[in-house]
Design a protein around this motif. Structure first.
Motif, short mmCIF file in Angstrom:
data_model
loop_
_atom_site.label_atom_id
_atom_site.label_comp_id
_atom_site.label_asym_id
_atom_site.label_seq_id
_atom_site.Cartn_x
_atom_site.Cartn_y
_atom_site.Cartn_z
N TYR A 56 3.49 19.41 -21.31
CA TYR A 56 3.48 18.89 -19.94
C TYR A 56 4.14 19.88 -18.97
O TYR A 56 3.92 19.82 -17.78
CB TYR A 56 4.23 17.55 -19.87
CG TYR A 56 3.45 16.34 -20.33
CD1 TYR A 56 2.06 16.34 -20.40
CD2 TYR A 56 4.12 15.16 -20.66
CE1 TYR A 56 1.36 15.21 -20.81
CE2 TYR A 56 3.43 14.02 -21.06
CZ TYR A 56 2.04 14.05 -21.13
OH TYR A 56 1.37 12.93 -21.52
N VAL B 118 5.20 5.15 -24.53
CA VAL B 118 5.09 4.88 -23.09
C VAL B 118 4.28 3.60 -22.87
O VAL B 118 4.64 2.76 -22.04
CB VAL B 118 4.47 6.09 -22.36
CG1 VAL B 118 4.03 5.71 -20.94
CG2 VAL B 118 5.49 7.23 -22.29
N PRO C 156 11.51 3.42 -21.67
CA PRO C 156 11.85 4.05 -20.39
C PRO C 156 12.31 5.50 -20.55
O PRO C 156 13.48 5.82 -20.40
CB PRO C 156 12.98 3.16 -19.86
CG PRO C 156 13.62 2.58 -21.08
CD PRO C 156 12.58 2.51 -22.15
N PHE C 157 11.37 6.39 -20.83
CA PHE C 157 11.71 7.82 -20.90
C PHE C 157 12.12 8.31 -19.52
O PHE C 157 11.69 7.76 -18.49
CB PHE C 157 10.48 8.63 -21.35
CG PHE C 157 10.17 8.56 -22.81
CD1 PHE C 157 11.12 8.93 -23.77
CD2 PHE C 157 8.91 8.16 -23.26
CE1 PHE C 157 10.82 8.89 -25.12
CE2 PHE C 157 8.61 8.12 -24.61
CZ PHE C 157 9.57 8.47 -25.55
N ARG D 93 12.15 10.37 -16.19
CA ARG D 93 11.00 10.76 -15.37
C ARG D 93 11.41 11.63 -14.19
O ARG D 93 12.55 11.60 -13.74
CB ARG D 93 10.28 9.51 -14.85
CG ARG D 93 9.54 8.82 -15.99
CD ARG D 93 8.80 7.60 -15.56
NE ARG D 93 8.17 7.01 -16.73
CZ ARG D 93 6.91 7.26 -17.11
NH1 ARG D 93 6.15 8.07 -16.40
NH2 ARG D 93 6.40 6.69 -18.19
N GLU D 94 10.44 12.38 -13.71
CA GLU D 94 10.60 13.17 -12.49
C GLU D 94 10.41 12.23 -11.29
O GLU D 94 9.86 11.14 -11.45
CB GLU D 94 9.51 14.25 -12.40
CG GLU D 94 9.38 15.13 -13.61
CD GLU D 94 10.31 16.33 -13.58
OE1 GLU D 94 11.19 16.35 -12.68
OE2 GLU D 94 10.18 17.20 -14.44
N TYR D 95 10.78 12.70 -10.09
CA TYR D 95 10.62 11.85 -8.91
C TYR D 95 9.16 11.48 -8.68
O TYR D 95 8.85 10.43 -8.15
CB TYR D 95 11.26 12.48 -7.67
CG TYR D 95 12.76 12.28 -7.70
CD1 TYR D 95 13.29 11.04 -7.33
CD2 TYR D 95 13.62 13.26 -8.14
CE1 TYR D 95 14.65 10.80 -7.40
CE2 TYR D 95 14.98 13.04 -8.22
CZ TYR D 95 15.49 11.81 -7.84
OH TYR D 95 16.83 11.57 -7.92
N GLY E 293 7.15 10.50 -10.76
CA GLY E 293 6.75 9.42 -11.65
C GLY E 293 6.24 9.89 -13.00
O GLY E 293 5.96 9.08 -13.88
N LEU E 294 6.11 11.22 -13.18
CA LEU E 294 5.65 11.74 -14.46
C LEU E 294 6.85 11.98 -15.39
O LEU E 294 8.00 11.99 -14.95
CB LEU E 294 4.84 13.02 -14.26
CG LEU E 294 3.60 12.86 -13.37
CD1 LEU E 294 2.85 14.18 -13.26
CD2 LEU E 294 2.67 11.77 -13.90
N LEU E 295 6.53 12.20 -16.65
CA LEU E 295 7.60 12.31 -17.65
C LEU E 295 8.37 13.62 -17.53
O LEU E 295 7.79 14.68 -17.29
CB LEU E 295 7.01 12.17 -19.06
CG LEU E 295 6.54 10.75 -19.35
CD1 LEU E 295 5.48 10.75 -20.44
CD2 LEU E 295 7.72 9.87 -19.75
N ARG F 73 17.89 8.73 -21.28
CA ARG F 73 19.34 8.95 -21.14
C ARG F 73 19.87 9.50 -22.47
O ARG F 73 19.22 10.32 -23.10
CB ARG F 73 20.04 7.65 -20.73
CG ARG F 73 19.66 7.23 -19.30
CD ARG F 73 19.69 5.74 -19.06
NE ARG F 73 20.94 5.15 -19.45
CZ ARG F 73 21.96 4.92 -18.62
NH1 ARG F 73 21.89 5.30 -17.37
NH2 ARG F 73 23.01 4.30 -19.06
#
Lengths: 639, 176
Positions: A86, A128, A133-134, A136-138, A140-142, A159
């Motif tokens: 990714y 997912v 709850p992995f 995420r970037e702002y 919304g992607l992982l 976390r």
């Protein structure tokens, strides 16, 4: 007997696809006629039980805890690897495969590891979809991070509680099948023996830990998902209840135990604080990204962290930076651990003498306290909670601790042990990590085995089995129950002078001193004879109070420690049998001039499978040669 | 330091139960609360007395297996699990009262061990996600705003590890 790994023919990248097509299938209408026993409900067990039930099999699942979600998978902090690429940084299935084989110091099977890398991408999709709850970037992607020295960012994390979140996902899938009536869950139940009928695994004997009732369960196949055996060392980062009993009982019924001496020692754990110590706590190795490891140049007895602050730079030895200028504090786990031990052996250890400093003063000066707090706040809090010291104001003290066991039950490509119908998944098997496991790979393997391997390979075996159930009234079950009862009565009737924990501590210390971070022929031989003495003494002098027909935690511990003693001796034999160094197995006799682990690929490029031959008799060694067609074997160097 | 422990002893769920008092000397402030129990149990076994049964497993604050009401509070004076509570949180000479979870939905099994299967029943009544293994879309096809992902992970920790039961609901409100 030979060890047939059953690796499919063809090019590496096509093996699994081809194998999936070639395997026999069980008709959907017939799946309900089969019953599968799953022992252990961590990531491997819960994912396997849920996935098999979804397919239509009837499953009986067992765990010794009061809920499947207590399994020690829950404690994994760092993350889970997957070759998603990714981050567009050059990752691929082949790169994850290559890194894992190399990281394992070329003592694992190419085909198994490639499959692991291949299905890693499906695991993330699965989790997912379950709502894990992995991070995420702002957008919304992982999000991903680089972990354990990997040069690409392929680690998914939630976390510092990735294991917990993944386990809750698998537990949720399991609960759904319990509610559907496809999984019958037995909590507070411990497997105490395996039952073979006609040479095949057809059932287990369990003890209900609350009533003490010994029960028989029959099925068409048995899956052991029972985790690792790190608690043989008494002190480890494992949960207190983690044990080898199920796997060891299976070993004594014919399942080969592979590479038992391959254990992993993690460098950044909180040191032992006294004789009362019951377990060791790991802190994520991400701490070494900013922390500097040091000891004083000349020994200072009982040096406390708060007094370390005033020691001038000139009197400090940043030994990892000195010895490994290019990798510095980021050398692999085994190298960092061993060097901490050398410093303490020289008498330059701090605190109790068995600790080194991990200092964040420079990082705080450089990046500010806020930045360090954002990165490591939870770890710093945990450290302060346990030790009472504030790592923002003084260095942490760390020491290595046993963390993971790469060895385990021998399995073929289908995850079947040398006993037909008996499978081993997750940490309980030996198959994917060779002599050393990379960070964030344990969660990946547990879920790969449970979600994406066993649902295919188990069908291939069950398709050959008749539907008929075996009755638990058969003599094989009666004999196994009698053996279990005899052992329990023996433990309860000895009424000696030493407690179970005293024996366990002694065993642990022997294993740690002689079969731990570095091993010598002389030390291993000494350990072997002392373990034999200790085993003998255990059965003559152990004191287990209470009865068998009640909740009796001392009795539970006693049975587990008795098995650890037998396993401990096999670990020592395995370490003696492998005079080379590789991965976490460091034989002092075999090192490069730089002090690195030196393999002997010509003679020792094999899996050591051990066959039980009878009580007190030496085990039989059967070798499975490792063949490398896709990677070139190289010597590690971190200078 | 020296402490006096007042511990609930109950042989099984039929037994009426009672408090027993154990004076303990040489308690190190670095011991965890459970390690203090280990030391006490060792000494009880040496004297031929039944050790105190208590639940525990990971001993690193995540599995939710440990319990105990300590001085009238679940997990004692800190907002943490009993396994992460250390003796430095108590005063020299203190008397510490330890009871099992006191709730009718958690019947006592023995001493400090209670039956928490009521939690399993809640989850199995429908508290799960209905997703089969396989056939799911690529993970990045389900974007989730970071803010929601962050809150969910905190919430899940609070809800799923019943360490802090019964104040779980209260804590959750604080986080939200």
């Amino acid at each position: 007997m030979n060890l047939d790994s059953k690796i499919p023919d063809g090019p590496l990248a096509e093996k699994w696809t081809k194998h999936k097509f070639n395997m026999k299938l069980v008709n959907p209408a017939n799946k309900r006629k089969y019953e599968v026993i799953v022992v252990g409900t961590g990531l491997a067990g819960a994912s396997a039980a849920a996935s098999l039930a979804e397919l239509g099999y009837n499953v009986k699942a067992f765990c010794f805890q009061d809920s499947p979600r207590r399994a020690h998978s829950i404690a994994a902090q760092g993350g889970i690897n997957a070759a998603k690429n990714y981050q567009n940084d050059g990752d691929s299935v082949f790169r994850l495969f290559y890194d894992t084989i190399k990281g394992g110091d070329y003592r694992s099977r190419e085909a198994n590891v490639y499959r692991l890398a291949e299905v890693s991408v499906n695991i993330i999709d699965q989790c997912v979809a379950q709502g894990v709850p992995f991070a995420r970037e702002y957008g919304g992607l992982l999000d991903n991070r680089s972990f354990g020295g990997a040069q690409v960012s392929r680690t998914f994390y939630a976390r510092g509680q990735t294991g917990q979140q993944l386990l809750l996902g698998a537990y949720s899938a399991l609960n759904r099948q319990i509610a559907n009536g496809k999984v019958k869950m037995y909590t507070r139940s411990e497997m105490l023996d395996l039952v073979l009928v006609g040479g095949k695994a057809r059932g287990i004997i369990t003890r209900d830990l609350i009533t003490g009732k010994i029960e028989s369960h029959s099925g068409h196949a048995v899956l052991l998902c029972t985790g690792g055996y790190g608690n043989v060392f008494f002190l480890s980062t494992n949960a207190k209840g983690s044990n080898v009993t199920a796997a060891w009982r299976a070993h004594k019924k014919g399942a080969y135990f592979a590479n038992p001496c391959f254990t992993q020692i993690h460098p950044t754990c909180i040191p032992v604080s006294g004789s009362h110590q019951s377990k060791l706590t790991l802190m994520s190795e991400s701490l070494r990204n900013d922390g500097r490891v040091w000891v004083p140049k000349t020994a200072i007895k009982g040096l406390k962290a708060k007094d370390a602050v005033s020691i001038p730079e000139a009197d400090r030895d940043y030994f990892l930076e000195r010895k490994y200028p290019s990798f510095g504090n980021l050398v692999p786990r085994d190298v960092a651990s061993r060097n901490a031990k050398y410093m303490c052996d020289e008498g330059r250890g701090v605190g109790s003498g068995l600790a080194v400093f991990l200092d964040f003063a420079d990082a705080i000066k450089r990046d500010g306290k806020k930045t360090i707090e954002a990165k490591y706040g939870n770890l710093f809090d945990m450290y302060q909670q346990i030790t009472g010291d504030n790592p923002y104001e003084m260095p942490m003290m760390i020491y290595p601790a046993v963390h993971y066991t790469m060895g385990g039950l021998w399995v073929d490509y289908n995850l079947m042990t040398s006993v037909p119908g008996l499978y081993a998944l997750g940490e309980a098997n030996f198959s994917d990590h060779g002599a050393n496991r990379l960070g964030a790979s344990a969660l990946m393997q547990g879920l790969a085995d449970g979600y994406f391997v066993i649902p295919y390979t188990l069908g291939d075996y069950l398709a050959t089995m008749p539907y008929e159930k075996v009755s638990t009234d058969r003599p094989e079950f009666k004999e196994a129950i009698e053996a279990v009862n005899n052992r329990i009565s023996k433990l309860l009737s000895t009424r000696g002078k030493k407690t179970v924990d005293e024996f366990h501590r002694e065993l642990g210390l022997l294993m740690w001193d002689y079969c731990g971070m570095s091993r010598t022929e002389e030390g291993l031989k000494k350990a072997k004879s002392r373990i034999q003495e200790l085993r003998k003494e255990f059965w003559e002098n152990v004191n287990v109070l209470g009865g068998g027909n009640e909740l009796n935690m001392e009795l539970e511990k006693a049975g587990r420690v008795a098995d650890f003693m037998e396993l401990g001796e096999l670990m020592v034999d395995d370490a003696l049998n492998r005079p080379e160094s590789c991965g976490g197995h460091f034989r002092e006799e075999s090192q490069t001039p730089e002090g690195e682990a030196k393999r002997m690929d010509d003679e020792y490029s094999f899996v050591a499978g051990w066959e039980y031959t009878g009580d007190g008799k030496p085990e039989n060694l059967i070798k499975e040669p490792l063949i490398f067609e896709n990677v070139k074997l190289t010597q590690r160097s971190y200078k | 330091m020296k402490i006096t422990l007042k511990v609930w002893r109950q042989k099984n769920n039929q037994d009426k139960g009672r408090f027993a008092t154990y004076p303990i000397e040489d308690v190190s402030t670095d011991m965890s609360f459970l390690e203090m129990f280990d030391v006490l149990n060792e000494s009880l076994v040496k004297k031929g007395e039944d050790p105190i049964a208590f639940d525990h497993d990971c001993r690193e604050g995540i599995c939710g297996m440990c319990s105990m009401y300590i001085n009238g509070r679940p997990h004692g004076p800190l907002q943490t699990t009993t396994c992460q509570l250390h003796m430095r949180s108590f005063k020299d000479g203190e008397t510490i009262t330890v009871e099992p979870w006191r709730a009718s939905s958690f019947p006592v099994i023995k001493d400090l061990v209670v039956d928490r299967t009521s939690f399993e029943r809640i989850q199995q009544a429908g508290g799960f996600v209905s997703v089969n293994t396989g056939g799911v879309p690529d993970a990045n096809e389900i974007p989730i705003p970071k803010r929601i992902a962050d809150v969910a992970s905190i919430q899940q920790r609070v809800l799923d590890v019943e360490h802090v039961w019964p104040p779980a609901r209260m804590l959750q409100l604080c986080y939200l």
